[in-house]
Scaffold this motif. Sequence first.
Motif, short mmCIF file in Angstrom:
data_model
loop_
_atom_site.label_atom_id
_atom_site.label_comp_id
_atom_site.label_asym_id
_atom_site.label_seq_id
_atom_site.Cartn_x
_atom_site.Cartn_y
_atom_site.Cartn_z
N VAL A 12 37.68 29.98 38.62
CA VAL A 12 38.95 30.09 39.33
C VAL A 12 40.06 29.91 38.31
CG1 VAL A 12 39.06 27.64 39.96
CG2 VAL A 12 40.30 29.32 41.33
N VAL A 40 46.05 28.61 47.33
CA VAL A 40 45.08 29.62 46.91
C VAL A 40 45.71 31.00 47.07
CG1 VAL A 40 42.83 30.66 47.36
CG2 VAL A 40 43.12 28.18 47.52
N HIS A 42 44.77 35.12 46.59
CA HIS A 42 43.70 36.09 46.42
C HIS A 42 44.32 37.47 46.23
CE1 HIS A 42 40.43 38.85 47.65
NE2 HIS A 42 39.69 37.96 47.03
N VAL A 50 40.62 35.23 42.31
CA VAL A 50 41.15 34.11 43.08
C VAL A 50 41.86 33.17 42.11
CG1 VAL A 50 40.58 32.14 44.55
CG2 VAL A 50 39.33 34.28 44.81
N SER A 51 43.08 32.78 42.46
CA SER A 51 43.86 31.85 41.66
C SER A 51 44.37 30.73 42.53
CB SER A 51 45.06 32.56 41.01
OG SER A 51 44.64 33.57 40.14
N VAL A 52 44.69 29.62 41.90
CA VAL A 52 45.35 28.51 42.58
C VAL A 52 46.68 28.27 41.88
CG1 VAL A 52 45.27 26.05 43.15
CG2 VAL A 52 43.18 27.43 43.27
#
Length: 72
Positions: A12, A40, A42, A50-52
Amino acid sequence: TFLNLEDETGMVNVVCTKGLWARYATIARSSPALLVRGVVEHAAHGAGVVSVLADKLQHLDVRIRTKSRDFH
């Protein structure tokens, strides 16, 4: 700043703003494990990345001694 975190399910991307990095850089660089709080994201386009977008990083105490892989 971007961090890539990996566990048994995959990778991630963690996006850190300049202010967040200034506040939590020591924790991010010295902790063998992290808790990341954020939103989150997407990407509908691309390869399903997917990134945060992080708003807090916290040291996670682990009972085993390990060092993070540092690929400088």
